[in-house]
Design a protein around this motif. Structure first.
Motif, mmCIF file in Angstrom:
data_model
loop_
_atom_site.group_PDB
_atom_site.id
_atom_site.type_symbol
_atom_site.label_atom_id
_atom_site.label_comp_id
_atom_site.label_asym_id
_atom_site.label_seq_id
_atom_site.Cartn_x
_atom_site.Cartn_y
_atom_site.Cartn_z
ATOM 1 N N TYR A 160 -2.997 -9.809 14.486
ATOM 2 C CA TYR A 160 -4.136 -9.482 13.623
ATOM 3 C C TYR A 160 -5.252 -10.506 13.847
ATOM 4 O O TYR A 160 -5.410 -11.017 14.954
ATOM 5 C CB TYR A 160 -3.703 -9.429 12.155
ATOM 6 C CG TYR A 160 -2.637 -8.388 11.898
ATOM 7 C CD1 TYR A 160 -2.897 -7.038 12.082
ATOM 8 C CD2 TYR A 160 -1.371 -8.749 11.506
ATOM 9 C CE1 TYR A 160 -1.924 -6.073 11.856
ATOM 10 C CE2 TYR A 160 -0.385 -7.799 11.270
ATOM 11 C CZ TYR A 160 -0.676 -6.463 11.447
ATOM 12 O OH TYR A 160 0.282 -5.518 11.234
ATOM 13 N N LYS A 220 2.087 -0.614 18.359
ATOM 14 C CA LYS A 220 0.809 -0.499 19.092
ATOM 15 C C LYS A 220 0.879 -0.911 20.570
ATOM 16 O O LYS A 220 0.394 -0.170 21.427
ATOM 17 C CB LYS A 220 -0.280 -1.260 18.331
ATOM 18 C CG LYS A 220 -0.645 -0.518 17.033
ATOM 19 C CD LYS A 220 -1.548 -1.314 16.109
ATOM 20 C CE LYS A 220 -1.862 -0.454 14.876
ATOM 21 N NZ LYS A 220 -2.475 -1.181 13.786
ATOM 22 N N PHE A 270 -7.401 -5.954 10.796
ATOM 23 C CA PHE A 270 -6.812 -4.900 11.628
ATOM 24 C C PHE A 270 -7.402 -3.521 11.360
ATOM 25 O O PHE A 270 -7.455 -2.672 12.227
ATOM 26 C CB PHE A 270 -5.293 -4.874 11.434
ATOM 27 C CG PHE A 270 -4.851 -4.371 10.087
ATOM 28 C CD1 PHE A 270 -4.918 -5.180 8.972
ATOM 29 C CD2 PHE A 270 -4.357 -3.078 9.944
ATOM 30 C CE1 PHE A 270 -4.505 -4.712 7.725
ATOM 31 C CE2 PHE A 270 -3.937 -2.607 8.711
ATOM 32 C CZ PHE A 270 -4.028 -3.423 7.602
ATOM 33 N N GLU A 281 2.176 7.175 4.535
ATOM 34 C CA GLU A 281 1.084 6.748 5.424
ATOM 35 C C GLU A 281 -0.035 7.800 5.398
ATOM 36 O O GLU A 281 -1.206 7.467 5.304
ATOM 37 C CB GLU A 281 1.577 6.565 6.865
ATOM 38 C CG GLU A 281 2.452 5.351 7.090
ATOM 39 C CD GLU A 281 1.699 4.025 7.073
ATOM 40 O OE1 GLU A 281 0.468 4.018 7.166
ATOM 41 O OE2 GLU A 281 2.374 2.987 6.938
ATOM 42 N N GLY A 322 4.000 -6.504 12.485
ATOM 43 C CA GLY A 322 3.750 -5.269 11.751
ATOM 44 C C GLY A 322 3.877 -5.541 10.261
ATOM 45 O O GLY A 322 4.588 -6.483 9.870
ATOM 46 N N VAL A 323 3.233 -4.714 9.430
ATOM 47 C CA VAL A 323 3.199 -5.015 7.993
ATOM 48 C C VAL A 323 4.536 -4.814 7.271
ATOM 49 O O VAL A 323 4.662 -5.175 6.109
ATOM 50 C CB VAL A 323 2.101 -4.226 7.251
ATOM 51 C CG1 VAL A 323 0.726 -4.746 7.587
ATOM 52 C CG2 VAL A 323 2.216 -2.738 7.514
ATOM 53 N N ASN A 330 -6.299 -1.166 14.399
ATOM 54 C CA ASN A 330 -6.094 0.250 14.094
ATOM 55 C C ASN A 330 -7.001 1.165 14.911
ATOM 56 O O ASN A 330 -6.540 2.164 15.476
ATOM 57 C CB ASN A 330 -6.333 0.508 12.606
ATOM 58 C CG ASN A 330 -5.130 0.102 11.783
ATOM 59 O OD1 ASN A 330 -4.292 -0.655 12.264
ATOM 60 N ND2 ASN A 330 -5.050 0.592 10.552
ATOM 61 N N CYS A 354 3.725 4.483 13.735
ATOM 62 C CA CYS A 354 3.946 3.416 12.738
ATOM 63 C C CYS A 354 5.237 3.665 11.958
ATOM 64 O O CYS A 354 5.839 2.737 11.421
ATOM 65 C CB CYS A 354 2.792 3.366 11.728
ATOM 66 S SG CYS A 354 1.235 2.787 12.420
ATOM 67 N N GLN A 410 5.675 -0.088 12.244
ATOM 68 C CA GLN A 410 4.242 -0.237 11.948
ATOM 69 C C GLN A 410 3.466 -0.684 13.183
ATOM 70 O O GLN A 410 3.586 -0.085 14.224
ATOM 71 C CB GLN A 410 4.069 -1.198 10.758
ATOM 72 C CG GLN A 410 4.686 -0.660 9.477
ATOM 73 C CD GLN A 410 3.892 0.512 8.887
ATOM 74 O OE1 GLN A 410 2.794 0.808 9.295
ATOM 75 N NE2 GLN A 410 4.488 1.206 7.923
ATOM 76 N N SER A 411 2.731 -1.780 13.059
ATOM 77 C CA SER A 411 1.845 -2.161 14.160
ATOM 78 C C SER A 411 2.570 -2.671 15.398
ATOM 79 O O SER A 411 1.951 -2.823 16.450
ATOM 80 C CB SER A 411 0.850 -3.218 13.698
ATOM 81 O OG SER A 411 -0.216 -2.576 13.057
ATOM 82 N N TYR A 465 0.818 -1.226 0.000
ATOM 83 C CA TYR A 465 0.000 0.000 0.000
ATOM 84 C C TYR A 465 0.845 1.268 0.000
ATOM 85 O O TYR A 465 0.343 2.346 -0.274
ATOM 86 C CB TYR A 465 -1.007 -0.008 1.170
ATOM 87 C CG TYR A 465 -0.385 0.144 2.537
ATOM 88 C CD1 TYR A 465 0.170 -0.946 3.185
ATOM 89 C CD2 TYR A 465 -0.341 1.382 3.177
ATOM 90 C CE1 TYR A 465 0.763 -0.815 4.434
ATOM 91 C CE2 TYR A 465 0.244 1.530 4.426
ATOM 92 C CZ TYR A 465 0.790 0.423 5.047
ATOM 93 O OH TYR A 465 1.384 0.566 6.281
ATOM 94 N N ASN A 515 -8.001 5.022 7.849
ATOM 95 C CA ASN A 515 -7.736 5.463 9.229
ATOM 96 C C ASN A 515 -8.500 6.760 9.549
ATOM 97 O O ASN A 515 -8.952 6.949 10.678
ATOM 98 C CB ASN A 515 -6.232 5.645 9.446
ATOM 99 C CG ASN A 515 -5.514 4.301 9.457
ATOM 100 O OD1 ASN A 515 -6.072 3.309 9.912
ATOM 101 N ND2 ASN A 515 -4.294 4.261 8.938
ATOM 102 N N TYR A 550 -0.685 8.592 15.695
ATOM 103 C CA TYR A 550 -0.808 7.168 15.351
ATOM 104 C C TYR A 550 0.118 6.831 14.171
ATOM 105 O O TYR A 550 0.902 5.874 14.221
ATOM 106 C CB TYR A 550 -2.268 6.820 15.006
ATOM 107 C CG TYR A 550 -2.379 5.496 14.306
ATOM 108 C CD1 TYR A 550 -2.185 4.305 15.003
ATOM 109 C CD2 TYR A 550 -2.609 5.416 12.923
ATOM 110 C CE1 TYR A 550 -2.227 3.079 14.357
ATOM 111 C CE2 TYR A 550 -2.653 4.196 12.271
ATOM 112 C CZ TYR A 550 -2.457 3.035 12.995
ATOM 113 O OH TYR A 550 -2.485 1.825 12.360
#
Ligand code: GLU
Length: 576
Positions: A329, A148, A177, A244, A346-347, A194, A281, A144-145, A108, A251, A277
């Motif tokens: 996830y 979190k 997610f 992002e 994380g991605v 997310n 990430c 990334q994640s 992405y 988001n 946020y």
């Protein structure tokens, strides 16, 4: 003085002298790095001493200030005593998993799409600060994640768990997610999806009215930095952040939904919340750094590398619980079932996994499965837990774990203890011990005859094992006689006797505990390895015995590899 002398002997050469090099070699072999803060005085003194010989007297003067740490290091008293052995096992898993090229990079944003998909690194840090790095552990990537759980920890440390929980739930979501779905009271399911991470960022952002999102990210980066023992700088990727922001429609949708539903904490600005946020990430770290961060969590919040309490144990407990429930996830359930450890992926391809009270693990490999988890990262965790007793419920007593290994200190001398207990019990006529002994002897004889021949090195190994369990030498020719009797049986009925032995093992398996089954298998493969190679017939029979005893195939392979290494290191054992 005796104990100091013992320590000295570990590092001294034949002339009774140690050297800076031999001391450093022993420290490194234990898994401790030379820049470990607990050995800084010793290292400084070693540096000043240069490369000349170190007598016992200079050694005593050298080690005094950090004696306990050095004693633990030299005497293999760290949480994973046989560190080199353990590293070899982990390297084997790493190499095996490297062959898996399935999955795809996240696509992405360009920086993730264009990342080298071949990168593959595994880093481990134990709660005693023993470290292992394999492959691409120094590649910086956006976390990334993986950010979190730490943003969650930061939020509860700053604002208290009740305030946070009034905005974010702690329920597994079972949904993707980036799902827009919320709990019935309009709170996000948990801080690892997310919606929950955005709301958590909102709580943090609202607690710093005077700071903008980037400055708050700086505070969170400081926490990451402490968590990873400052082994390398925590970085920020502007490129990731820009991309992002450009691709954040989903988001934004979540953020508006949160504002329209429950409302944002203290009416915080929606853009500030999202910026925080997204910039969390965009923090960049390496697998090596993440492994130390994970070890700090495994160690209840105290960083093993610096000794600093970075998070309170209570916060760590909550963070790990959330990771366990929702870290992977929407395959968190399967991950808990199969791996049974708190983890967060994380991605960009990172997976950070915590083995509480033992170690932190971080893997990096960009190809993701359909859930968004690194394919190799998950495969590594699965294989690790197939071989070692790390699944939370491997601690169930009385169960069958497939004879998995436990590298912890408490297990160190178990084998020796088991053998001496067996010997003692056999000599007093204990029926269970006698049964184990008989099965052990029969399996050794079966392996001896796997290729039809009775070979001398095999008889030597059998005799050694016999001494260990009986406490005395076999009678002259006793083992040969037993082997020849079986050989005659085989001549009459082919594989019949071996099949019968397997059947008996299967029948007895439920009555034998893990240790006994392991001992039987170990005795069998000691014989199989007697001449340095395992013949195909022996391999076949070993697998048959392991299977009949409900021992994981992976554990058998690991054990065979280990035994062969030991043999290679001490060929004299074969000669008796
Ligand atoms: N940056 C991603 C997003 O917010 C999350 C990445 C991840 O799940 O690791 O969509």
């Amino acid at each position: 003085m005796d104990r100091l002398r013992q320590m000295f002997n570990v590092v001294a050469d034949g002339n009774g002298n140690a050297s800076a090099a031999s001391i450093k070699r022993h420290i490194l072999a234990s898994g401790i790095q030379l820049d470990d803060f607990r050995l800084s005085i010793t290292m400084e003194r070693l540096g000043a001493l240069g490369e000349g010989p170190i007598s016992f007297e200079s050694f005593v003067a050298l080690v005094g200030d950090e004696l306990l740490m050095l004693k633990r290091t030299f005497n293999r008293e760290l949480v994973i005593p046989d560190w080199e052995e353990y590293c070899t096992d982990l390297r084997m898993i790493h190499d095996r998993v490297a062959n898996d090229r399935s999955g795809n990079n996240a696509n992405y944003i360009p920086i993730l799409r264009d990342a080298d998909p071949e990168k593959w690194g595994v880093a481990v840090c134990s709660v005693d600060g023993q470290r292992l790095e394999i492959g691409d552990v120094d590649v910086y990537h956006s976390i990334q994640s993986v950010s979190k759980p730490l943003t969650y920890a930061y939020a509860i440390e700053r604002e208290g768990p009740e305030f946070l929980q009034s905005y974010v739930g702690v329920e597994p979501s079972g949904r993707p997610f980036n799902s827009l779905e919320l709990l019935p009271d309009m709170r996000p399911f948990n801080p690892c999806v997310n919606a929950g991470a955005i709301m958590t960022a909102g709580v943090v952002a609202s607690s710093w009215p005077e700071k903008d999102a980037r400055a708050i990210t700086g505070e969170i980066m400081k926490l990451w930095s402490e968590l990873c023992g400052e082994v390398a700088p925590v970085r920020f990727s502007e490129e990731t952040m820009l991309s992002e922001r450009e691709t954040a429609d989903n988001n934004f949708a979540i953020a508006y939904l949160l504002r329209g539903g429950k409302g944002l904490p203290r009416g915080v600005d929606l853009h500030k919340m999202l910026d925080l946020y997204l910039s969390c990430c965009s923090i960049e770290m390496t697998a090596s750094m993440l492994s130390v961060a994970a070890a700090t969590l495994a160690n209840g919040g105290v960083c093993p590398i610096t000794g600093r309490q970075v998070l309170t144990t209570d916060v760590v407990k909550k963070t790990l619980s959330v990771m366990q429930a929702a870290g992977m996830y929407d395959s968190a359930g399967v991950f808990t079932l199969e791996v049974g450890l708190p983890a967060k992926s994380g991605v960009a391809g990172a997976v950070m996994t915590v083995v509480p009270n033992l170690m932190g693990l971080a893997t990096f490999s960009p190809r993701l499965d359909s859930y968004g988890n690194s394919v190799r990262g998950v495969a590594f965790c699965r294989q690790l837990v197939e071989l070692f007793t790390f699944h939370i419920y491997d601690s169930l007593s009385g169960g069958r774990t497939g004879c998995k290994r436990d590298p912890r200190a408490s297990q160190h001398n178990r084998k020796q203890r088991d053998l001496s207990d067996l010997q003692w019990a056999v000599s007093h006529g204990d029926r269970y011990a006698t049964k184990v002994r008989d099965l052990l002897l029969e399996c050794m004889i079966a392996i001896t005859l796997a290729d039809g021949e009775i070979e001398e090195p095999e008889i030597v190994i059998m005799a050694e094992t016999y001494v260990e369990i009986m406490g005395h030498q076999p009678k002259q020719g006793e083992l040969h006689a037993m082997a020849r009797a079986s050989q005659e049986q085989i001549a009459i009925s082919g594989s019949g006797p071996f099949e019968q032995l397997l059947q008996r093992l299967r029948d007895e398996c439920l009555q034998l505990d893990d240790n006994a089954r392991e001992m039987i298998l170990e005795a069998a493969f000691r014989v199989a390895c007697a001449d340095g190679i395992i013949e195909p017939e022996e391999d076949f029979q070993l697998r048959g015995i392991a299977d009949a005893l409900c021992i994981n195939e992976g554990v058998l392979e690991l054990e065979i590899a280990r035994f062969q290494r030991q043999r290679a290191a001490q060929p004299s054992v074969v000669a008796g």
